[in-house]
Design an enzyme around this catalytic site. Structure first.
Site, PDB file in Angstrom:
ATOM      1  CB  CYS A  96      -8.867  -4.537  -3.100  1.00  0.00           C
ATOM      2  SG  CYS A  96      -7.629  -3.251  -2.813  1.00  0.00           S
ATOM      3  CG  ASN A 129      -0.396  -0.083   2.542  1.00  0.00           C
ATOM      4  OD1 ASN A 129       0.533  -0.843   2.784  1.00  0.00           O
ATOM      5  ND2 ASN A 129      -0.936   0.683   3.466  1.00  0.00           N
ATOM      6  CD  GLU A 165      -5.424  -5.819  -0.755  1.00  0.00           C
ATOM      7  OE1 GLU A 165      -4.772  -4.754  -0.685  1.00  0.00           O
ATOM      8  OE2 GLU A 165      -6.230  -6.170   0.125  1.00  0.00           O
ATOM      9  CB  CYS A 198      -5.327  -1.172  -1.596  1.00  0.00           C
ATOM     10  SG  CYS A 198      -6.626  -0.237  -0.803  1.00  0.00           S
ATOM     11  CB  CYS A 210     -10.843  -2.370   0.962  1.00  0.00           C
ATOM     12  SG  CYS A 210     -10.162  -1.756  -0.596  1.00  0.00           S
ATOM     13  CD  GLU A 240      -1.317   5.052   4.770  1.00  0.00           C
ATOM     14  OE1 GLU A 240      -1.987   4.156   5.284  1.00  0.00           O
ATOM     15  OE2 GLU A 240      -0.725   5.920   5.447  1.00  0.00           O
TER      16      GLU A 240
END
Length: 160
Positions: free
Chosen positions: A115, A62, A75, A73, A112, A64
């Site tokens: 994803c 990930n 994934e 993210c 999430c 940010e």
């Protein structure tokens, strides 16, 4: 009106040692890339590793940003890399793991919603499910045979 019950089945492994050797290696790759995540705000690091049909492994962590929606993210970082660099190769298996600086997470953390939708898109694109293994920092690992096990009634291009 009818009521429809939707159920799903996943497999649960008690430890990483219970995983098949190739999945254990994939999870180790996810753990290694997780530690390289850029997560200065949430302190929640995530790593993902994807094994392609030719055994090539791609990873992502990930990333940010102070403007939160601008981050990505793990994934999706991994799946977009695989899709851009290996567009004609199918994705077989994905391993996901997390680590928080706030506490040791022992419960498996699923992808999430964004994803899940992205993984669904690639399953449709390749006309083949992607096995998904996910865990916390330590403890149990959950295996879903396909994204639909995590996102029943998924939206895909067939509705367009």
């Amino acid at each position: 009106m009818k009521e429809k019950k939707i159920t799903t089945t996943v497999q649960v492994f008690d430890t990483i040692e219970e995983l098949p050797p190739e999945v254990r290696l994939l999870m180790k790759k996810a753990q290694a890339i997780r530690d390289q995540a850029y997560a200065p705000y949430s302190k929640f690091k995530v790593g993902a590793a994807i094994q392609l049909e030719d055994e090539v492994i791609v990873t992502g962590s990930n990333q940010e940003n102070a403007a939160y929606p601008s981050g990505l993210c793990a994934e999706r970082t991994a799946i977009f890399y695989a899709g851009s660099q290996y567009p004609h190769k199918k994705m077989k298996t994905m391993a996901i793991c997390i680590k928080s600086s706030a506490k040791v997470v022992t419960e498996p953390i699923a992808p999430c919603g964004a994803c899940r939708q992205t993984i669904a898109e690639y399953e449709v694109k390749q006309d083949q499910p992607i096995e998904i293994y996910f865990m916390g920092e330590e403890g149990k690992i959950i295996k879903a045979k396909a994204l639909l096990d995590l996102l029943p009634l998924a939206f895909d291009a067939s509705f367009l």
